[in-house]
Design a protein around this motif. Structure first.
Motif: not given
Length: 77
Positions: A22-25, A45-62
């Motif tokens: 609902p609030d995607p990177i 995947l647990d990712v620390d994004w360069d924009n300051g957010r930390s959000l896990m990805l589910s692959i697929p569908p991400d």
């Protein structure tokens, strides 16, 4: 899983798409993988994004792609 099981902590990634959040990177955002959690038929995947957010990805569908760890110089530099 399209070869996505070979991610490891420390990999630099760029987001291609995130459709179910609902609030995607934003697509194109880069970050660093801090955790990899293989599931039966998908990958988290647990990712620390360069924009300051930390959000896990589910692959697929991400979808993400691994990128070089060294930042590329900007044009004109």
């Amino acid at each position: 899983m399209n070869g996505n099981t070979n991610f490891k902590a420390g990999d630099r990634v760029r987001l291609i798409s995130m459709t179910d959040d609902p609030d995607p990177i934003p697509a194109g955002t880069t970050g660093i993988v801090v955790g990899v959690y293989p599931q039966r038929d998908w990958l988290q995947l647990d990712v620390d994004w360069d924009n300051g957010r930390s959000l896990m990805l589910s692959i697929p569908p991400d979808r993400v792609e691994r990128i070089d760890s060294a930042p590329k110089p900007q044009q004109g530099e």
